[in-house]
Design a protein around this motif. Structure first.
Motif, PDB file in Angstrom:
ATOM      1  N   GLU A 203       0.880  -1.171   0.000  1.00  0.00           N
ATOM      2  CA  GLU A 203       0.000   0.000   0.000  1.00  0.00           C
ATOM      3  C   GLU A 203       0.917   1.220   0.000  1.00  0.00           C
ATOM      4  O   GLU A 203       1.136   1.889   1.004  1.00  0.00           O
ATOM      5  CB  GLU A 203      -0.915  -0.007   1.230  1.00  0.00           C
ATOM      6  CG  GLU A 203      -2.023   1.029   1.196  1.00  0.00           C
ATOM      7  CD  GLU A 203      -3.086   0.740   0.145  1.00  0.00           C
ATOM      8  OE1 GLU A 203      -2.903   1.192  -1.016  1.00  0.00           O
ATOM      9  OE2 GLU A 203      -4.106   0.099   0.471  1.00  0.00           O
ATOM     10  N   ALA A 206      -0.520   5.110   1.126  1.00  0.00           N
ATOM     11  CA  ALA A 206      -1.461   5.147   2.246  1.00  0.00           C
ATOM     12  C   ALA A 206      -1.517   6.524   2.903  1.00  0.00           C
ATOM     13  O   ALA A 206      -2.336   6.753   3.788  1.00  0.00           O
ATOM     14  CB  ALA A 206      -1.086   4.098   3.296  1.00  0.00           C
ATOM     15  N   VAL A 218      -8.219   2.008   2.378  1.00  0.00           N
ATOM     16  CA  VAL A 218      -7.034   1.224   2.737  1.00  0.00           C
ATOM     17  C   VAL A 218      -7.410   0.049   3.630  1.00  0.00           C
ATOM     18  O   VAL A 218      -7.208  -1.108   3.263  1.00  0.00           O
ATOM     19  CB  VAL A 218      -5.973   2.123   3.420  1.00  0.00           C
ATOM     20  CG1 VAL A 218      -4.807   1.274   3.927  1.00  0.00           C
ATOM     21  CG2 VAL A 218      -5.465   3.179   2.438  1.00  0.00           C
ATOM     22  N   PRO A 242       1.715  -0.449   4.695  1.00  0.00           N
ATOM     23  CA  PRO A 242       0.980   0.772   4.358  1.00  0.00           C
ATOM     24  C   PRO A 242       1.876   2.000   4.518  1.00  0.00           C
ATOM     25  O   PRO A 242       1.875   2.668   5.556  1.00  0.00           O
ATOM     26  CB  PRO A 242      -0.162   0.762   5.383  1.00  0.00           C
ATOM     27  CG  PRO A 242       0.433   0.102   6.592  1.00  0.00           C
ATOM     28  CD  PRO A 242       1.483  -0.864   6.086  1.00  0.00           C
TER      29      PRO A 242
END
Length: 341
Positions: A203, A206, A218, A242
């Motif tokens: 991710e 994020a 997310v 993230p």
């Protein structure tokens, strides 16, 4: 049965010294990578040619005592597999033909796994080639991060195009996220079937989200992926990374159910001790530019990171991908420092 220290750490087993791998460890800082890439017709061709992708995946392990190989690919093979035009321009990074609310229906998730078959062949080849104590890592981009490229057409520092699209066209955005969630589940399940020991959810964007948007874009999609993969692969080991999640990190870890949490280099070293469960494995988090500079400052920071996470399962890594200008001797020094102090 051979112990795989990195896999064991993901599953919650603390090691005497942290195992190590490096994000983008197969990359342009290695002359052998540059030579192999020159044999391909372009970056995506390299990703889709198993013989070459296996070679570049193994190159860093021939040089360094790393604990894992990660399959060579890219997070944007998913939009490519869905039928969106994706190309990589030298010096510019990825360029996509941006989708809008009317073109989402033209995506072809039913064809995605067939398109990604060469990547799965790469995993099978790596599984056969790796020493038994080495962990094999698969991955995909998380839906929000992939969507930012699909909507914006390229990387962005603020993801403004995707953020606006999500609030202006919530129904269309929801359809896109549903497609990306299910395609990611199918892809990761296939990666485990092809030999991956663990997978990582990247991710990469994020940051720049308010708390409501972070939950919706997310946490929720990543949770659905974790649950969907484990419905097919019980207890599948999954690392969540993230990047830029900052104050949302603890909520992300708790809500998604990932086994281990990747920390970017801006995450304070006392964050885990203060806010995360003691048994949650963490991964990270050396600044890649400290690795470029090397010297005493790098050694000191490596030691500080190892000390900060010494009371929990810890995988040493950078807090983002290695950069092309990184001196090879600094990488060798990093791994020696982590392994032997």
């Amino acid at each position: 049965m051979t112990v795989k220290p990195l896999l064991a750490t993901v599953l919650g087993e603390r090691q005497a010294r942290p195992p190590i791998w490096i994000m983008r460890q197969a990359g342009r800082y290695l002359p052998e990578y540059r030579a192999t890439r020159a044999q391909s017709k372009g970056f995506l061709d390299l990703c889709y040619t198993p013989e070459l992708a296996i070679e570049v995946s193994l190159q860093p392990l021939r040089r360094f005592d790393l604990d894992a190989a990660i399959m060579f690919s890219d997070i944007l093979v998913i939009p490519d597999a869905l039928g969106q035009s994706v190309r990589f321009a030298q010096g510019e990074g990825p360029i996509l033909d941006p989708i809008d609310e009317t073109s989402i229906a033209s995506l072809t998730p039913e064809k995605a796994l067939d398109h990604l078959a060469p990547v799965l062949e790469t995993l099978k080849g790596l599984r056969a080639a790796l020493a038994p104590e080495k962990t094999l890592i698969g991955f995909c981009g998380s839906p929000w991060t992939v969507a930012t490229y699909m909507i914006g057409g390229r990387g962005s520092t603020d993801q403004a195009a995707a953020r606006l699209f999500a609030v202006r066209h919530p129904e269309a955005f929801g359809q896109l996220m549903d497609i990306l969630v299910q395609t990611s589940i199918d892809y990761l399940v296939a990666q485990f079937a092809a030999g991956a020991d663990v997978v990582q959810l990247f991710e990469s964007w994020a940051l720049n989200l308010d708390d409501q948007a972070f939950d919706e874009r997310v946490i929720n999609p990543n949770r659905r992926i974790v649950e969907g993969v484990r419905a097919k692969v019980p207890n599948a080991p999954i690392i969540g990374f993230p990047r830029g999640a900052a104050g949302n990190l603890a909520r992300y870890a708790a809500a998604t159910g990932v086994n281990a949490l990747g920390l970017d280099y801006a995450t304070p070293l006392d964050f885990a001790a203060r806010y995360l469960p003691k048994d949650l494995p963490v991964q990270g988090n050396l600044d890649p530019l400290r690795l470029v500079a090397g010297g005493a400052q790098m050694d000191n920071r490596i030691d500080a990171i190892i000390e900060a996470f010494s009371d929990r399962p810890h995988i040493f890594n950078l807090g983002h991908g290695i950069v092309p200008e990184t001196p090879i001797e600094n990488v060798a020094r990093l791994i020696e420092r982590v392994k032997n102090g």
